[in-house]
Design a protein around this motif. Sequence first.
Motif, PDB file in Angstrom:
ATOM      1  N   THR A  12       0.833  -1.209   0.000  1.00  0.00           N
ATOM      2  CA  THR A  12       0.000   0.000   0.000  1.00  0.00           C
ATOM      3  C   THR A  12       0.868   1.260   0.000  1.00  0.00           C
ATOM      4  O   THR A  12       0.346   2.367   0.008  1.00  0.00           O
ATOM      5  CB  THR A  12      -0.945   0.063   1.226  1.00  0.00           C
ATOM      6  OG1 THR A  12      -0.170   0.342   2.390  1.00  0.00           O
ATOM      7  CG2 THR A  12      -1.729  -1.224   1.413  1.00  0.00           C
ATOM      8  N   ARG A  35      -1.132  -6.793   6.382  1.00  0.00           N
ATOM      9  CA  ARG A  35      -0.765  -6.804   7.799  1.00  0.00           C
ATOM     10  C   ARG A  35      -1.975  -6.486   8.668  1.00  0.00           C
ATOM     11  O   ARG A  35      -2.693  -5.516   8.373  1.00  0.00           O
ATOM     12  CB  ARG A  35       0.344  -5.780   8.067  1.00  0.00           C
ATOM     13  CG  ARG A  35       1.645  -6.083   7.330  1.00  0.00           C
ATOM     14  CD  ARG A  35       2.742  -5.099   7.694  1.00  0.00           C
ATOM     15  NE  ARG A  35       2.426  -3.724   7.384  1.00  0.00           N
ATOM     16  CZ  ARG A  35       2.456  -2.729   8.260  1.00  0.00           C
ATOM     17  NH1 ARG A  35       2.786  -2.955   9.519  1.00  0.00           N
ATOM     18  NH2 ARG A  35       2.167  -1.503   7.896  1.00  0.00           N
ATOM     19  N   LYS A  44      -5.478   2.461   3.430  1.00  0.00           N
ATOM     20  CA  LYS A  44      -4.710   1.257   3.084  1.00  0.00           C
ATOM     21  C   LYS A  44      -5.646   0.098   2.739  1.00  0.00           C
ATOM     22  O   LYS A  44      -5.415  -0.633   1.777  1.00  0.00           O
ATOM     23  CB  LYS A  44      -3.800   0.857   4.249  1.00  0.00           C
ATOM     24  CG  LYS A  44      -2.515   1.679   4.348  1.00  0.00           C
ATOM     25  CD  LYS A  44      -1.671   1.224   5.526  1.00  0.00           C
ATOM     26  CE  LYS A  44      -0.399   2.017   5.669  1.00  0.00           C
ATOM     27  NZ  LYS A  44       0.661   1.619   4.745  1.00  0.00           N
ATOM     28  N   ARG A  89       8.547  10.066   6.935  1.00  0.00           N
ATOM     29  CA  ARG A  89       7.340   9.253   7.132  1.00  0.00           C
ATOM     30  C   ARG A  89       7.623   8.146   8.135  1.00  0.00           C
ATOM     31  O   ARG A  89       7.108   8.124   9.230  1.00  0.00           O
ATOM     32  CB  ARG A  89       6.875   8.668   5.797  1.00  0.00           C
ATOM     33  CG  ARG A  89       6.054   9.634   4.984  1.00  0.00           C
ATOM     34  CD  ARG A  89       5.032   8.892   4.137  1.00  0.00           C
ATOM     35  NE  ARG A  89       5.657   8.028   3.158  1.00  0.00           N
ATOM     36  CZ  ARG A  89       6.084   8.434   1.977  1.00  0.00           C
ATOM     37  NH1 ARG A  89       5.928   9.690   1.635  1.00  0.00           N
ATOM     38  NH2 ARG A  89       6.648   7.609   1.122  1.00  0.00           N
ATOM     39  N   SER A 115      13.899  -3.536  -0.464  1.00  0.00           N
ATOM     40  CA  SER A 115      13.500  -2.130  -0.576  1.00  0.00           C
ATOM     41  C   SER A 115      14.738  -1.279  -0.805  1.00  0.00           C
ATOM     42  O   SER A 115      15.460  -0.948   0.136  1.00  0.00           O
ATOM     43  CB  SER A 115      12.755  -1.686   0.683  1.00  0.00           C
ATOM     44  OG  SER A 115      12.228  -0.400   0.483  1.00  0.00           O
ATOM     45  N   ASN A 159      17.303   5.962  -8.715  1.00  0.00           N
ATOM     46  CA  ASN A 159      17.668   7.393  -8.716  1.00  0.00           C
ATOM     47  C   ASN A 159      16.562   8.243  -8.088  1.00  0.00           C
ATOM     48  O   ASN A 159      16.047   7.857  -7.060  1.00  0.00           O
ATOM     49  CB  ASN A 159      18.077   7.808 -10.126  1.00  0.00           C
ATOM     50  CG  ASN A 159      19.373   7.095 -10.522  1.00  0.00           C
ATOM     51  OD1 ASN A 159      20.362   7.207  -9.814  1.00  0.00           O
ATOM     52  ND2 ASN A 159      19.365   6.326 -11.590  1.00  0.00           N
TER      53      ASN A 159
HETATM   54  P1  NDP Z   1       6.311   4.223   2.381  1.00  0.00           P
HETATM   55  O1  NDP Z   1       6.635   5.233   3.426  1.00  0.00           O
HETATM   56  O2  NDP Z   1       5.251   4.580   1.406  1.00  0.00           O
HETATM   57  O3  NDP Z   1       5.980   2.842   3.140  1.00  0.00           O
HETATM   58  C1  NDP Z   1       5.948   1.639   2.425  1.00  0.00           C
HETATM   59  C2  NDP Z   1       5.349   0.544   3.253  1.00  0.00           C
HETATM   60  O4  NDP Z   1       6.172   0.202   4.332  1.00  0.00           O
HETATM   61  C3  NDP Z   1       4.021   0.859   3.915  1.00  0.00           C
HETATM   62  O5  NDP Z   1       2.982   0.904   2.990  1.00  0.00           O
HETATM   63  C4  NDP Z   1       3.909  -0.289   4.898  1.00  0.00           C
HETATM   64  O6  NDP Z   1       3.401  -1.464   4.268  1.00  0.00           O
HETATM   65  C5  NDP Z   1       5.372  -0.611   5.192  1.00  0.00           C
HETATM   66  N1  NDP Z   1       5.660  -0.324   6.598  1.00  0.00           N
HETATM   67  C6  NDP Z   1       5.807   0.865   7.191  1.00  0.00           C
HETATM   68  N2  NDP Z   1       6.035   0.686   8.507  1.00  0.00           N
HETATM   69  C7  NDP Z   1       6.011  -0.644   8.733  1.00  0.00           C
HETATM   70  C8  NDP Z   1       6.175  -1.454   9.894  1.00  0.00           C
HETATM   71  N3  NDP Z   1       6.409  -0.913  11.080  1.00  0.00           N
HETATM   72  N4  NDP Z   1       6.082  -2.788   9.747  1.00  0.00           N
HETATM   73  C9  NDP Z   1       5.855  -3.334   8.546  1.00  0.00           C
HETATM   74  N5  NDP Z   1       5.677  -2.628   7.408  1.00  0.00           N
HETATM   75  C10 NDP Z   1       5.767  -1.298   7.526  1.00  0.00           C
HETATM   76  O7  NDP Z   1       7.657   3.842   1.598  1.00  0.00           O
HETATM   77  P2  NDP Z   1       8.244   4.439   0.257  1.00  0.00           P
HETATM   78  O8  NDP Z   1       7.504   3.879  -0.902  1.00  0.00           O
HETATM   79  O9  NDP Z   1       8.370   5.912   0.370  1.00  0.00           O
HETATM   80  O10 NDP Z   1       9.744   3.863   0.278  1.00  0.00           O
HETATM   81  C11 NDP Z   1      10.061   2.611  -0.266  1.00  0.00           C
HETATM   82  C12 NDP Z   1      11.520   2.612  -0.710  1.00  0.00           C
HETATM   83  O11 NDP Z   1      11.737   3.639  -1.681  1.00  0.00           O
HETATM   84  C13 NDP Z   1      12.526   2.854   0.419  1.00  0.00           C
HETATM   85  O12 NDP Z   1      13.610   1.984   0.259  1.00  0.00           O
HETATM   86  C14 NDP Z   1      12.974   4.289   0.219  1.00  0.00           C
HETATM   87  O13 NDP Z   1      14.272   4.534   0.693  1.00  0.00           O
HETATM   88  C15 NDP Z   1      12.850   4.442  -1.301  1.00  0.00           C
HETATM   89  N6  NDP Z   1      12.579   5.832  -1.712  1.00  0.00           N
HETATM   90  C16 NDP Z   1      13.266   6.364  -2.752  1.00  0.00           C
HETATM   91  C17 NDP Z   1      13.038   7.665  -3.164  1.00  0.00           C
HETATM   92  C18 NDP Z   1      13.769   8.221  -4.332  1.00  0.00           C
HETATM   93  O14 NDP Z   1      13.639   9.421  -4.632  1.00  0.00           O
HETATM   94  N7  NDP Z   1      14.526   7.423  -5.043  1.00  0.00           N
HETATM   95  C19 NDP Z   1      12.048   8.522  -2.497  1.00  0.00           C
HETATM   96  C20 NDP Z   1      11.317   7.835  -1.460  1.00  0.00           C
HETATM   97  C21 NDP Z   1      11.594   6.537  -1.089  1.00  0.00           C
HETATM   98  P3  NDP Z   1       1.846  -1.923   4.286  1.00  0.00           P
HETATM   99  O15 NDP Z   1       1.410  -1.670   2.904  1.00  0.00           O
HETATM  100  O16 NDP Z   1       1.917  -3.346   4.666  1.00  0.00           O
HETATM  101  O17 NDP Z   1       1.162  -1.071   5.308  1.00  0.00           O
END
Ligand code: NDP
Length: 312
Positions: A12, A35, A44, A89, A115, A159
């Motif tokens: 999500t 979850r 979500k 976040r 990730s 990137n």
């Molecule tokens: P989000 O903040 O949107 O979170 C992604 C998911 O993480 C949530 O939907 C949730 O899954 C899960 N999550 C959060 N907390 C928990 C927890 N405590 N336990 C289990 N699951 C959890 O992530 P992003 O999409 O922003 O980031 C994903 C990747 O992308 C990261 O590696 C980040 O570093 C990278 N990134 C890269 C960017 C760029 O410019 N290149 C910019 C932003 C991020 P659920 O669906 O199960 O609730």
Amino acid sequence: MGKCKVLIVGGTGYIGRRLAKASLAQGHETYILHRPEISGDIDKVEILMSFKMQGAHLVPGSFKDFNSLVEAVKLVDVVICAISGVHIRSHQILLQLKLVEAIKEAGNVKRFLPSEFGMDPGKLIDTAMEPGKVTLDEKMVVRKAIEEAGIPFTYVSANCFAGYFLGGLCQFGKILPSRDVVIIHGDGNKKAIYNNEDDIATYAIKTIDDPRTLNKTIYISPPKNILSQREVVQTWEKLIGKELQKITLSKEDFLDSMKVLDYAQQVGISHYNDVCYEGCLTKFKIGDEEEASKLYPEVKYTTVEDYLKRYV
Ligand code: NDP
């Protein structure tokens, strides 16, 4: 042989929901971890229901219940994790160590995409600025665990997410383009690489059953999207038919602004320093066999100009 089955963890999330969409669009039987912790979060739950209506299987499972992770992993050939890694976040990169253990225990997974989806920690860990370096450090910890467990992997280095960087014309803290004045980071000539998040997901799903990407890092660096901040601003100016006033922000003043910010924002500032002032994304060379738009020329990626049109 049918297409491989895919489990999306973090389905999500910002990039995770696009990965789920791309997996379904490319015809993979798609499983999404559901979850129990999110059961009170209507947004979500709605996202999950919409994927279910499109044919995805929702798999109950939690990072607090190791066996549930193992059972979820056993259902598929490929696991993609998109757990959060943005401090403003939530930052849960190291939670993936449990998933790595579950994949090891299940023993059936043919490919794992952890990730990543950002700057390549393998190339940039030594030059990344503190405190943002923590993201790269933690991604390297996860990589080490994957490789020590002998799990087949692909690391996707995506990137800059366009929404974060292009939306605000590469200005820190902005996600919508300016119409009058734009802050230029340094000389504004350092090149970065911008990708539509849906394209990132499309390319990531393309890699999962491709033998050419096994145990490799794949970079999403399409040639038309490698631009400096000034070039991004010029593209925008052309679209709106107006020249913006430019104010230069020196590196020293930019970093000075860190002092009054909280930790999460300091992490963001240090990433922007690496990308916009140091030009870290284009400091190293990659081969055609490592670059997504060369590996998958059939994907018509979104150019910076086309992406910016949405804001006109
Ligand atoms: P989000 O903040 O949107 O979170 C992604 C998911 O993480 C949530 O939907 C949730 O899954 C899960 N999550 C959060 N907390 C928990 C927890 N405590 N336990 C289990 N699951 C959890 O992530 P992003 O999409 O922003 O980031 C994903 C990747 O992308 C990261 O590696 C980040 O570093 C990278 N990134 C890269 C960017 C760029 O410019 N290149 C910019 C932003 C991020 P659920 O669906 O199960 O609730």
